[in-house]
Design an enzyme around this catalytic site. Structure first.
Site, PDB file in Angstrom:
ATOM      1  N   ARG A  79       0.869  -1.265   0.047  1.00  0.00           N
ATOM      2  CA  ARG A  79       0.003  -0.092  -0.001  1.00  0.00           C
ATOM      3  C   ARG A  79       0.888   1.359  -0.094  1.00  0.00           C
ATOM      4  O   ARG A  79       0.529   2.295  -0.341  1.00  0.00           O
ATOM      5  CB  ARG A  79      -0.794  -0.007   1.191  1.00  0.00           C
ATOM      6  CG  ARG A  79      -2.039  -0.598   1.006  1.00  0.00           C
ATOM      7  CD  ARG A  79      -2.891  -0.747   2.552  1.00  0.00           C
ATOM      8  NE  ARG A  79      -2.079  -1.469   3.557  1.00  0.00           N
ATOM      9  CZ  ARG A  79      -2.051  -1.749   4.438  1.00  0.00           C
ATOM     10  NH1 ARG A  79      -3.529  -1.528   5.250  1.00  0.00           N
ATOM     11  NH2 ARG A  79      -1.467  -2.337   5.555  1.00  0.00           N
ATOM     12  N   ASP A 131       0.439 -24.384   5.173  1.00  0.00           N
ATOM     13  CA  ASP A 131       0.618 -24.778   6.665  1.00  0.00           C
ATOM     14  C   ASP A 131       1.861 -24.921   6.746  1.00  0.00           C
ATOM     15  O   ASP A 131       2.389 -25.917   6.564  1.00  0.00           O
ATOM     16  CB  ASP A 131      -0.206 -25.954   7.131  1.00  0.00           C
ATOM     17  CG  ASP A 131      -0.270 -25.927   8.585  1.00  0.00           C
ATOM     18  OD1 ASP A 131       0.832 -25.950   9.291  1.00  0.00           O
ATOM     19  OD2 ASP A 131      -1.354 -26.372   9.163  1.00  0.00           O
ATOM     20  N   HIS A 132       2.709 -23.797   7.443  1.00  0.00           N
ATOM     21  CA  HIS A 132       4.296 -24.241   7.096  1.00  0.00           C
ATOM     22  C   HIS A 132       4.710 -25.244   8.116  1.00  0.00           C
ATOM     23  O   HIS A 132       5.688 -25.568   7.930  1.00  0.00           O
ATOM     24  CB  HIS A 132       4.910 -22.720   7.572  1.00  0.00           C
ATOM     25  CG  HIS A 132       4.907 -22.428   9.190  1.00  0.00           C
ATOM     26  ND1 HIS A 132       3.658 -21.880   9.921  1.00  0.00           N
ATOM     27  CD2 HIS A 132       5.763 -22.463  10.157  1.00  0.00           C
ATOM     28  CE1 HIS A 132       4.087 -21.638  11.129  1.00  0.00           C
ATOM     29  NE2 HIS A 132       5.272 -22.093  11.254  1.00  0.00           N
ATOM     30  N   GLU A 173       5.051 -22.457  23.021  1.00  0.00           N
ATOM     31  CA  GLU A 173       5.854 -21.440  22.742  1.00  0.00           C
ATOM     32  C   GLU A 173       6.128 -20.695  23.825  1.00  0.00           C
ATOM     33  O   GLU A 173       5.436 -20.581  24.840  1.00  0.00           O
ATOM     34  CB  GLU A 173       5.180 -20.552  21.708  1.00  0.00           C
ATOM     35  CG  GLU A 173       4.807 -21.249  20.332  1.00  0.00           C
ATOM     36  CD  GLU A 173       4.003 -20.194  19.551  1.00  0.00           C
ATOM     37  OE1 GLU A 173       4.461 -19.347  18.774  1.00  0.00           O
ATOM     38  OE2 GLU A 173       2.784 -20.012  19.756  1.00  0.00           O
ATOM     39  N   ASP A 204      -6.056 -20.596  16.024  1.00  0.00           N
ATOM     40  CA  ASP A 204      -4.669 -20.011  15.566  1.00  0.00           C
ATOM     41  C   ASP A 204      -3.709 -21.418  15.261  1.00  0.00           C
ATOM     42  O   ASP A 204      -2.964 -21.386  14.341  1.00  0.00           O
ATOM     43  CB  ASP A 204      -3.981 -19.043  16.424  1.00  0.00           C
ATOM     44  CG  ASP A 204      -2.521 -18.718  16.087  1.00  0.00           C
ATOM     45  OD1 ASP A 204      -2.566 -18.103  14.865  1.00  0.00           O
ATOM     46  OD2 ASP A 204      -1.740 -18.557  16.785  1.00  0.00           O
ATOM     47  N   HIS A 221      -1.938 -26.530  12.222  1.00  0.00           N
ATOM     48  CA  HIS A 221      -0.982 -27.062  12.669  1.00  0.00           C
ATOM     49  C   HIS A 221      -1.105 -28.456  13.530  1.00  0.00           C
ATOM     50  O   HIS A 221      -0.316 -29.564  13.245  1.00  0.00           O
ATOM     51  CB  HIS A 221       0.172 -26.103  13.502  1.00  0.00           C
ATOM     52  CG  HIS A 221       0.672 -24.891  12.893  1.00  0.00           C
ATOM     53  ND1 HIS A 221       0.513 -24.435  11.475  1.00  0.00           N
ATOM     54  CD2 HIS A 221       0.667 -23.645  13.236  1.00  0.00           C
ATOM     55  CE1 HIS A 221       0.548 -23.547  11.202  1.00  0.00           C
ATOM     56  NE2 HIS A 221       0.873 -22.705  12.319  1.00  0.00           N
ATOM     57  N   LYS A 263       0.775 -20.301  24.452  1.00  0.00           N
ATOM     58  CA  LYS A 263       2.069 -19.163  24.287  1.00  0.00           C
ATOM     59  C   LYS A 263       2.217 -18.866  25.843  1.00  0.00           C
ATOM     60  O   LYS A 263       1.592 -19.213  26.803  1.00  0.00           O
ATOM     61  CB  LYS A 263       1.462 -17.885  23.874  1.00  0.00           C
ATOM     62  CG  LYS A 263       0.764 -18.077  22.349  1.00  0.00           C
ATOM     63  CD  LYS A 263       1.095 -16.656  21.543  1.00  0.00           C
ATOM     64  CE  LYS A 263       0.797 -16.895  20.186  1.00  0.00           C
ATOM     65  NZ  LYS A 263       1.541 -17.562  19.161  1.00  0.00           N
TER      66      LYS A 263
HETATM   67  C1  BG6 Z   1       1.500 -19.360  13.272  1.00  0.00           C
HETATM   68  C2  BG6 Z   1       0.908 -18.788  14.579  1.00  0.00           C
HETATM   69  O1  BG6 Z   1       0.986 -20.158  12.370  1.00  0.00           O
HETATM   70  O2  BG6 Z   1       2.682 -20.289  13.701  1.00  0.00           O
HETATM   71  C3  BG6 Z   1       1.705 -18.137  15.544  1.00  0.00           C
HETATM   72  O3  BG6 Z   1      -0.164 -17.857  13.815  1.00  0.00           O
HETATM   73  C4  BG6 Z   1       2.920 -19.088  16.108  1.00  0.00           C
HETATM   74  O4  BG6 Z   1       0.715 -17.785  16.541  1.00  0.00           O
HETATM   75  C5  BG6 Z   1       3.544 -19.638  14.988  1.00  0.00           C
HETATM   76  O5  BG6 Z   1       3.550 -18.204  16.826  1.00  0.00           O
HETATM   77  C6  BG6 Z   1       4.283 -20.740  15.332  1.00  0.00           C
HETATM   78  O6  BG6 Z   1       5.197 -21.169  14.327  1.00  0.00           O
HETATM   79  P1  BG6 Z   1       6.549 -21.848  14.748  1.00  0.00           P
HETATM   80  O7  BG6 Z   1       7.191 -22.214  13.179  1.00  0.00           O
HETATM   81  O8  BG6 Z   1       7.610 -20.853  15.293  1.00  0.00           O
HETATM   82  O9  BG6 Z   1       6.437 -22.709  15.653  1.00  0.00           O
END
Ligand code: BG6
Length: 488
Positions: free
Chosen positions: A51, A177-178, A216, A235, A240, A340
């Site tokens: 933007r 989805d990483h 986390e 989330d 995940h 968290k």
């Molecule tokens: C994300 C969430 O998809 O994954 C975050 O939105 C989270 O809240 C994160 O912190 C965790 O990813 P990783 O790879 O650090 O475990």
């Protein structure tokens, strides 16, 4: 820094949200690594869309000051970085204005593989797709990558999927989805299906329980605007953790082709027993962190974080017991937990095998079930806990870990999840991305839990930052004479 625009080549990666957090923290560092290791064609361009009414040089200066911090120091070379920046183009545009897409069209004039990465708010996904199509930018070679969260419930996820499907075929849609790009998660498939010793044991009654934890230490940080409306279930669990559960629980697919793998994952999601109110009350725990200490420093509670409403009931922790209704997993509890501001950053899957049916070592012997510990992060390892004899006279048993240290098992570079997944998109490999029906099946299971919490007026339980979550989470396991791995 160069001001010459790179010429068009065989690949354009167009990032919507090109100046956002995800871009400068993850996507550009991942693409830099691909560039460094010559995995990106020499003429591939990266077109960032934002933007801000910046010139290209202003955008490059922004990336130059923000992204290097997210690249491993040993992999950073000033000259490679400059060569990488030379691939970048910036277009300032309002993505809601159809007219602005003409700028993109002029740039992407010749046939090339176009990857459209939507790293924007999901509310913009459908308009971006419609306008890309309207501008004639979507052809058979085009791909669209959708970042999570994909919807906030089943209806909104379906609405996004239906709209996006008007412009892209399912084979062109990469729902990312990483976690599916993490090395150990991919390794889990090899562990299960590449080692004959596990398959006969990978079921009830040989497996007694499964735990999946993604813990986390970070708090909500600056993301309260998004997070407070989402919470840990949406989330983390909806995507995940359920994806990890699918890989642990699925039947062997007939091949590694995307649809064969995704068919099996879908069956697992469909076999998850829906929770009614009684089950939600009994089998789920919500928590919210209060002030405490994280990694040696005093930290605020969730309600004191920036932009969190003082009366927020959003959960920053969830633990739950899931049941999979199929022959392989009958009566095997699956415990999922994420939060968290927990004590350690730790993602792990613990497969606890059945107890020895009879012990010849007497009732006093400390017999502990074998456990397979699959650690995803911070370090990647796989360990099998076995009972051995303690040295000395007598037959005293004690547990020892048979370990695979995945870091030192190969000299090969281990790419980060985003690099790996981006390369999959470029190569057109869908195996590690979610299909539409998978995403919707995950929401179908999650949605009644969200509704149940509301109906029960369930307030999150308090836990101190730096702990392992509310006491009720330990009680959830203790009820079945089990315990979370680090509390055993
Ligand atoms: C994300 C969430 O998809 O994954 C975050 O939105 C989270 O809240 C994160 O912190 C965790 O990813 P990783 O790879 O650090 O475990």
């Amino acid at each position: 820094m160069t001001t010459n625009l790179p010429a068009a080549g065989a690949l354009d990666i167009v990032i919507f949200g090109g100046a956002g957090d995800l871009s400068f923290r993850k996507l550009l560092p991942a693409l830099y690594m691909a560039h460094l290791h010559k995995r990106l064609a020499a003429d591939a361009r990266i077109i960032a869309i934002g933007r801000q009414s910046w010139t290209r040089d202003e955008y490059l200066a922004f990336i130059d000051s923000h992204s290097p911090a997210f690249i491993e120091t040993s992999a950073f070379s000033a000259s490679d970085w400059q060569n990488f920046l030379a691939r970048l183009i910036y277009i300032s545009m309002d993505v809601t204005q159809g007219g602005d897409y003409a700028k993109l069209k002029t740039l992407c004039c010749q046939p090339a593989v176009r990857v459209f990465y939507l790293a924007t708010a999901p509310s913009l996904f459908t308009q971006i797709c419609a306008k890309l199509s309207g501008a004639g930018l979507v052809d058979a070679q085009a791909r669209v990558v959708l970042e999570k969260p994909l919807g906030t419930d089943l209806a909104s996820a379906r609405a996004i999927n239906t709209e996006v499907a008007r412009y892209f075929d399912e084979q062109q849609i990469y729902r990312i989805d990483h976690y599916l790009g993490k090395e150990t998660v991919q390794n889990l498939m090899v562990l299960r299906f590449g080692n004959a010793i596990f398959e006969p044991l990978w079921r009830a009654p040989h497996i007694k329980s499964v735990q999946i934890t993604v813990a986390e230490t970070v708090g909500v940080g600056k993301r309260a605007g998004f997070y407070d409306g989402a919470g840990a279930l949406r989330d983390m669990v909806q995507n995940h953790l359920l994806q990890l559960l699918c890989i642990v629980a699925m039947e062997p697919p007939i091949s590694l082709d995307a649809d064969d793998v995704r068919d099996e994952k879908l069956k697992v999601l469909r076999s998850l027993q829906k929770m009614d109110l009684a089950a939600i009350k009994r089998d789920t725990v919500r928590g919210q962190y209060s002030a405490g200490a994280s990694e040696g420093a005093a930290v605020k509670g969730y309600l004191e974080e920036d932009n969190v409403p003082a009366d927020s009931r959003t959960e920053t922790f969830v633990a739950l017991r899931a049941r999979i209704n199929n022959a392989r997993w009958a009566n095997v509890p699956f415990f999922l937990r994420t939060g968290k501001r927990l004590q350690q950053r730790q993602s792990e899957i613990i497969i606890e095998f059945a107890d020895q049916p009879f012990s010849i070592f007497g009732t006093e012997a400390k017999h502990q079930p074998n456990r397979l510990i699959i650690r995803l992060q911070p370090e990647e390892s796989i360990q099998l806990e076995m009972m051995v004899k303690e040295p000395g006279s007598g037959m005293t048993l004690h547990p020892v870990k048979l370990g695979l240290d995945l870091q030192s098992s190969s000299d090969k570079r281990r790419a980060e999840a985003y690099e790996r997944l981006l390369m999959d998109v470029i190569k057109g490999r869908l195996t590690h991305f979610m299909r539409r029906d998978e995403l919707e099946a995950a929401w179908l299971w999650i949605e009644p839990i969200l509704a149940g919490w509301q109906a029960l007026d369930d307030k999150p339980r308090n836990y101190s930052a730096g702990s392992w979550g509310p006491a009720a989470s330990s009680a959830l396991m203790a009820r079945e004479d089990l315990s979370w791995f680090e509390e055993a």
